[in-house]
Enzyme design. Structure first.
Site, PDB file in Angstrom:
ATOM      1  CG  HIS A  70      -9.253   0.735  -0.483  1.00 49.43           C
ATOM      2  ND1 HIS A  70      -8.660   0.498   0.742  1.00 49.43           N
ATOM      3  CD2 HIS A  70     -10.583   0.790  -0.240  1.00 49.43           C
ATOM      4  CE1 HIS A  70      -9.602   0.416   1.665  1.00 49.43           C
ATOM      5  NE2 HIS A  70     -10.776   0.596   1.098  1.00 49.43           N
TER       6      HIS A  70
ATOM      7  CB  SER B 105      -0.901   0.006   1.238  1.00 44.62           C
ATOM      8  OG  SER B 105      -1.538   1.256   1.322  1.00 44.62           O
TER       9      SER B 105
ATOM     10  CB  SER C  59       3.284  -0.025   8.468  1.00 45.01           C
ATOM     11  OG  SER C  59       2.169   0.808   8.472  1.00 45.01           O
TER      12      SER C  59
ATOM     13  CG  MET D 184     -11.162   3.968   2.164  1.00 41.68           C
ATOM     14  SD  MET D 184      -9.591   3.864   3.028  1.00 41.68           S
ATOM     15  CE  MET D 184      -8.486   3.831   1.643  1.00 41.68           C
TER      16      MET D 184
ATOM     17  CG  MET E 235      -8.023   7.744   2.480  1.00 39.31           C
ATOM     18  SD  MET E 235      -7.032   7.781   3.966  1.00 39.31           S
ATOM     19  CE  MET E 235      -6.360   6.118   3.952  1.00 39.31           C
TER      20      MET E 235
ATOM     21  CG  ASP F 115      -5.045   2.870   0.864  1.00 41.11           C
ATOM     22  OD1 ASP F 115      -6.001   2.083   0.731  1.00 41.11           O
ATOM     23  OD2 ASP F 115      -3.942   2.542   1.338  1.00 41.11           O
TER      24      ASP F 115
ATOM     25  CG  ASP G  85      -6.483  -2.356   3.052  1.00 41.65           C
ATOM     26  OD1 ASP G  85      -5.354  -2.198   3.538  1.00 41.65           O
ATOM     27  OD2 ASP G  85      -7.084  -1.491   2.382  1.00 41.65           O
ATOM     28  N   GLY G  86      -5.154  -3.886   6.138  1.00 39.48           N
ATOM     29  CA  GLY G  86      -4.961  -3.215   7.422  1.00 39.48           C
ATOM     30  C   GLY G  86      -4.263  -4.082   8.452  1.00 39.48           C
TER      31      GLY G  86
ATOM     32  CG  HIS H  14      -3.975  -1.272  -1.650  1.00 39.33           C
ATOM     33  ND1 HIS H  14      -5.128  -1.994  -1.916  1.00 39.33           N
ATOM     34  CD2 HIS H  14      -4.297  -0.415  -0.645  1.00 39.33           C
ATOM     35  CE1 HIS H  14      -6.095  -1.593  -1.112  1.00 39.33           C
ATOM     36  NE2 HIS H  14      -5.623  -0.625  -0.335  1.00 39.33           N
TER      37      HIS H  14
ATOM     38  CG  MET I 153     -11.846  -1.892   5.237  1.00 41.93           C
ATOM     39  SD  MET I 153     -10.339  -1.622   4.286  1.00 41.93           S
ATOM     40  CE  MET I 153      -9.269  -0.821   5.489  1.00 41.93           C
TER      41      MET I 153
HETATM   42  C1  DX5 Z   1      -6.290   2.000   5.540  1.00 38.19           C
HETATM   43  C2  DX5 Z   1      -5.851   1.685   4.137  1.00 38.19           C
HETATM   44  C3  DX5 Z   1      -4.803   0.642   4.074  1.00 38.19           C
HETATM   45  C4  DX5 Z   1      -3.507   1.039   4.714  1.00 38.19           C
HETATM   46  C5  DX5 Z   1      -2.845  -0.199   5.210  1.00 38.19           C
HETATM   47  O1  DX5 Z   1      -7.381   2.820   5.483  1.00 38.19           O
HETATM   48  O2  DX5 Z   1      -6.944   1.211   3.369  1.00 38.19           O
HETATM   49  O3  DX5 Z   1      -4.578   0.200   2.737  1.00 38.19           O
HETATM   50  O4  DX5 Z   1      -2.653   1.734   3.845  1.00 38.19           O
HETATM   51  O5  DX5 Z   1      -1.734   0.164   5.957  1.00 38.19           O
HETATM   52  P1  DX5 Z   1      -1.069  -0.825   7.003  1.00 38.19           P
HETATM   53  O6  DX5 Z   1      -0.667  -2.051   6.250  1.00 38.19           O
HETATM   54  O7  DX5 Z   1       0.066  -0.026   7.538  1.00 38.19           O
HETATM   55  O8  DX5 Z   1      -2.121  -1.139   8.037  1.00 38.19           O
HETATM   56 ZN    ZN Z   2      -6.515   0.237   1.382  1.00 40.23          ZN
END
Ligand code: DX5
Ligand code: ZN
Length: 223
Positions: A66, A8, A198, A68, A37, A35, A175-176, A33, A137
Site C-alpha cells: 500500500h 498490516s 492493531s 501512501m 509512507m 504500508d 483498511d483502517g 499488508h 480507507m
Molecule cells: C493506515 C494504514 C493501515 C494501518 C491499519 O494508514 O494504511 O494499513 O496499518 O492499522 P489499524 O488496523 O491499526 O487501523
Molecule cells: Zn494500509
C-alpha cells in the site's frame, strides 16, 4: 470467494520483525499488508526499500503493498522488483492513475487504487474494469490504531454495485480500524479483503485473532 485477511505489519514490533512475519506465515492470513509512507502524501514516514527487502525475505505469502506516497509512478517498478504481489497507490497521489495501473500490470502484478475517506468511488467509473483491487480507507491514512469511519459501509455497497455493473473483477479491500466487531458487517456489505493492524498485532494471541477474522461466515450474520 472466501475473504482474505491481510495483517498490516505497521502495527508489528519492528525489534522482532522476523518473528512477527513468521507468525503471519504460520497463521491463516493469506496476505501480508505493507504500508509505505513518504511524509508528504501522509503526515508520517514508515519505511523504504531496505526494510521491505527484509520483510519480503521473511514472508512466505502474498505481499500486499500500500503506497501512501506522492508520484507513486516513480517507484512502482522498484516495489515490483522488491517482491510486491499487489501494488496499490492512492488516486489522490497521481495525475495519471491509468498509466500507473498499466505500469503495475506490465510488471505482472495485481494493480490497485486506494481512496481516502473523502474520495468518491464514482471517480473510478472509467477505470474500474482495469483494476484488480480497490482499497477503501476507513481511517485517514498515515497511522495505525485509529477509529473506524462508519460511512465506509455505504461506500462498500456503492462500490460493489459499480464493480458488478462494469463486470470488473476488482476485490474490495478495507483498511483502517478493522476489528472483530465490525469485520462481519464489512464482509456482509461486500468487502473481500480486510486489513488489520492493531487488532492483530496488539492482541494477546495474534494467530487466534487472525483465525477468528478468517473464519467469519457471512451467511450467519443477522444484524
Ligand atoms: C493506515 C494504514 C493501515 C494501518 C491499519 O494508514 O494504511 O494499513 O496499518 O492499522 P489499524 O488496523 O491499526 O487501523
Ligand atoms: Zn494500509
Amino acid at each position: 470467494m472466501a475473504h482474505i485477511i491481510a495483517p498490516s505489519i505497521l502495527a508489528a514490533d519492528f525489534g522482532r520483525i522476523n518473528e512477527e512475519v513468521e507468525m503471519v506465515n504460520q497463521s491463516e492470513a493469506k496476505w501480508l499488508h505493507i504500508d509505505v509512507m513518504d511524509g508528504r502524501f501522509v503526515p508520517n514516514i514508515s519505511f523504504g526499500f531496505p526494510v521491505l527487502k527484509a520483510i519480503n525475505a521473511a514472508n512466505s505469502g502474498f505481499l500486499d503493498t500500500h503506497l501512501m506516497i506522492e508520484e507513486p509512478e516513480k517507484y512502482i517498478d522498484q516495489f515490483a522488483d522488491y517482491g510486491s504481489d499487489c501494488i496499490t497507490f492512492h488516486l489522490e497521489a497521481t495525475r495519471h492513475a491509468h498509466r500507473a495501473i498499466q505500469q503495475i500490470k506490465a510488471k505482472g502484478k495485481m494493480a490497485g487504487i486506494a481512496l481516502n475517506p473523502h474520495t468518491s468511488i464514482h471517480l473510478l467509473a472509467d477505470i474500474i474494469a482495469e483494476l484488480d483491487l480497490v482499497c477503501l480507507m476507513s481511517v485517514n491514512p498515515g497511522f495505525g490504531g485509529q477509529k473506524f469511519i462508519e460511512q465506509t459501509y455505504s461506500k462498500i455497497k456503492a462500490l460493489k454495485m459499480l464493480i458488478k455493473q462494469q463486470n470488473s473483477k476488482a476485490l474490495i479491500e478495507i483498511d483502517g480500524g478493522v476489528n472483530l466487531e465490525n469485520a462481519p458487517l464489512l464482509l456482509k456489505a461486500g468487502a473481500d479483503v480486510l486489513v488489520a493492524g492493531s487488532t492483530v498485532f496488539k492482541s494477546e494471541n495474534p494467530i487466534a485473532t487472525i483465525s477468528a477474522l478468517n473464519s467469519i461466515q457471512i451467511n450467519t450474520i443477522t444484524s
